[in-house]
Design an enzyme around this catalytic site. Structure first.
Site, PDB file in Angstrom:
ATOM      1  N   SER A 161     -13.850  14.831 -67.022  1.00 55.32           N
ATOM      2  CA  SER A 161     -13.032  13.630 -66.940  1.00 55.32           C
ATOM      3  C   SER A 161     -12.796  13.076 -68.352  1.00 55.32           C
ATOM      4  CB  SER A 161     -13.697  12.608 -66.022  1.00 55.32           C
ATOM      5  OG  SER A 161     -12.809  11.571 -65.697  1.00 55.32           O
ATOM      6  N   ASP A 330      -9.620  17.651 -56.444  1.00 57.81           N
ATOM      7  CA  ASP A 330      -9.372  16.515 -57.351  1.00 57.81           C
ATOM      8  C   ASP A 330      -7.940  16.008 -57.196  1.00 57.81           C
ATOM      9  OD1 ASP A 330      -9.218  14.739 -59.545  1.00 57.81           O
ATOM     10  OD2 ASP A 330     -10.505  16.004 -60.777  1.00 57.81           O
ATOM     11  N   HIS A 360     -12.442  14.181 -57.437  1.00 59.06           N
ATOM     12  CA  HIS A 360     -12.722  14.161 -58.878  1.00 59.06           C
ATOM     13  C   HIS A 360     -14.219  14.061 -59.205  1.00 59.06           C
ATOM     14  CE1 HIS A 360     -11.926  13.387 -63.079  1.00 59.06           C
ATOM     15  NE2 HIS A 360     -12.534  12.219 -63.031  1.00 59.06           N
TER      16      HIS A 360
HETATM   17  N1  LIG Z   1     -17.213   8.160 -61.510  1.00 60.55           N
HETATM   18  C1  LIG Z   1     -17.051   8.532 -62.879  1.00 60.55           C
HETATM   19  C2  LIG Z   1     -15.805   9.254 -62.978  1.00 60.55           C
HETATM   20  C3  LIG Z   1     -14.769   8.830 -63.934  1.00 60.55           C
HETATM   21  O1  LIG Z   1     -14.063   9.956 -64.281  1.00 60.55           O
HETATM   22  C4  LIG Z   1     -17.246   7.360 -63.806  1.00 60.55           C
HETATM   23  O2  LIG Z   1     -17.360   6.248 -63.329  1.00 60.55           O
HETATM   24  O3  LIG Z   1     -17.377   7.550 -65.003  1.00 60.55           O
END
Ligand SMILES: N[C@@H](CCO)C(=O)O
Ligand SMILES: CC(=O)SCCNC(=O)CCNC(=O)[C@H](O)C(C)(C)COP(=O)(O)OP(=O)(O)OC[C@H]1O[C@@H](n2cnc3c(N)ncnc32)[C@H](O)[C@@H]1OP(=O)(O)O
Length: 381
Positions: A161, A330, A360
């Protein structure tokens, strides 16, 4: 001037080789002028390490956290679980018995590194005066910390991410300092839809009456409602439609009545209660200004900025072994976007998949599925 410092509350010892794993440390990395012109007179980066740097300096691995993550990747000598502890640790895919693993809290965050809630030279929180930061800024500052740690070149930089964006930017910015890069559930450039989802989140925070243009720290009230709303929206994008349906369907939260015959307060569906819980959890562990600053940094993500084109930027990875991975369900960082990134590399590669129904967040919950492929392609020495 960059230096590693000791602060009483963070460190039993600041020595790199003190043998303590998973303990928060901080280092001063000096003054900095940001990509868009802002300036801070002194920046501290918080980091944790596991294992030892070898004599040749060839076993350093940099693990990059996502939007609301932190430097505590694996338990180590601390008592607290790390967010990737089934993936990074002794004998695991990123083997801390073998590699010197480093994780750095991103500039602008609220988990040790200088951010909007940090004090300026007069002891007042930076708040609205905190500069606009970009992913490029974050890696340029981290390169200074790598110098301090004696890491001239990373064996691997890995993240998912926003962590994947940070990893890719590291490799594009400093290709001579990265041997392998693993980019999970991420892109080379934030897409229109990712920017759109992010914009709604930033607006939710800014429109909270307690936001006070970002200078809420001394007011005794924080923009919790705005931050919570931002997290609710974000969390929907982190999970798949199929998972939400399978888990919650149209069920009412226990003891609550979600439909009423007159207007007014009503009970919640289970999925609403779930989102409320995710919002409350984030509000208790994260600063709204940091959320804003980091979200806008991610909106700005574009490894091609400053280059003639994306192709020219990615051509810098000619000698870097790039591994691209995606979560098959995702709906925020679509698999097709990972396929596009992999196909655009100087040496196009197949995408490796995490098979997870949740969406994701699968890069957090199921990263260990990539163990065999990463052992074969990256951690093979
Ligand atoms: N759940 C993760 C995913 C963000 O891509 C976060 O809060 O960092
Ligand atoms: C503490 C840290 O690790 S912060 C640094 C790293 N964290 C991150 O990078 C991301 C932050 N975390 C997350 O995004 C997620 O928690 C993940 C992806 C890591 C884990 O996801 P999952 O294990 O699938 O958990 P999920 O999203 O289903 O949430 C479970 C929670 O929802 C709660 N929940 C489930 N149904 C409901 C409901 N109907 N009503 C209220 N709460 C509910 C559970 O009780 C559980 O609560 P808890 O987390 O307080 O124990």
């Amino acid at each position: 001037m960059a230096s590693i410092v000791t602060t009483e509350e963070t460190l039993p010892s600041q020595e790199l080789t003190d043998g303590q794993d998973g303990i928060l440390r901080r280092a001063f990395v000096g003054e900095y002028t940001f990509e868009t012109g802002g300036y801070l007179p002194q920046i501290e980066l918080a980091y944790e390490t596991w294992g030892q740097l070898n004599a040749e300096g060839t076993n350093a691995v940099l693990v990059k956290h996502a939007l609301t993550g932190d430097a505590h990747v694996s338990r180590g000598d601390s008592q607290t679980p790390g967010w990737w502890e089934d993936f990074v640790g002794p004998g695991l895919t990123v083997d801390t018995d073998k590699y010197f693993v480093v994780a750095i809290n991103i500039i602008g965050g609220c988990n040790g590194s200088t951010g909007p809630s940090s004090p300026d030279e007069h002891g007042n929180a930076w708040g609205s005066r905190f500069p606009f930061i970009t992913i490029k800024d974050s890696v340029r500052l981290e390169a200074r910390l790598a110098d301090l740690l004696g890491v001239h070149s990373w064996h691997t930089v890995i993240g998912g991410s926003m962590g994947g964006a940070r990893a890719l930017e590291w490799a594009v910015e400093f290709p001579q300092r990265v041997k392998n890069v693993v980019v999970m559930a991420s892109t080379a450039q934030a897409t229109a839809e990712q920017i759109a989802f992010a914009q709604v989140q930033t607006e939710a925070i800014r429109l909270d009456p307690n936001f006070a243009q970002g200078d809420y720290y001394a007011n005794g009230v924080r923009p919790d409602a705005g931050l919570g709303l931002a997290r609710r929206l974000a969390h929907i994008t982190y999970r798949s439609e199929a998972e939400l349906e399978a888990r919650f369907a149209r069920n009412a939260q226990t003891g609550e009545q979600p439909f009423v015959t007159t207007r007014g307060p009503r009970g919640r569906y289970q999925v609403e209660s779930y989102l409320d819980h995710q919002a409350t959890k984030l509000v208790h562990r994260f600063d709204a200004n940091s959320y804003l600053v980091l979200t806008e940094a991610l909106m700005s993500h574009d490894v091609a900025r400053g280059y003639e084109s994306l192709t020219v930027a990615l051509a810098r990875l000619e000698k870097v072994n790039v591994v691209v991975a995606a979560v098959n369900s995702d709906r925020l960082y679509f698999p097709a976007q990972s396929e596009l990134l992999a196909a655009s590399l100087p040496k196009p590669k197949p995408v490796h998949y995490i098979d997870s129904p949740i969406g994701h967040d699968g890069f957090l919950t199921d990263a260990k599925q990539l163990g065999p492929v990463l052992t074969a392609l990256v951690f093979d020495d």
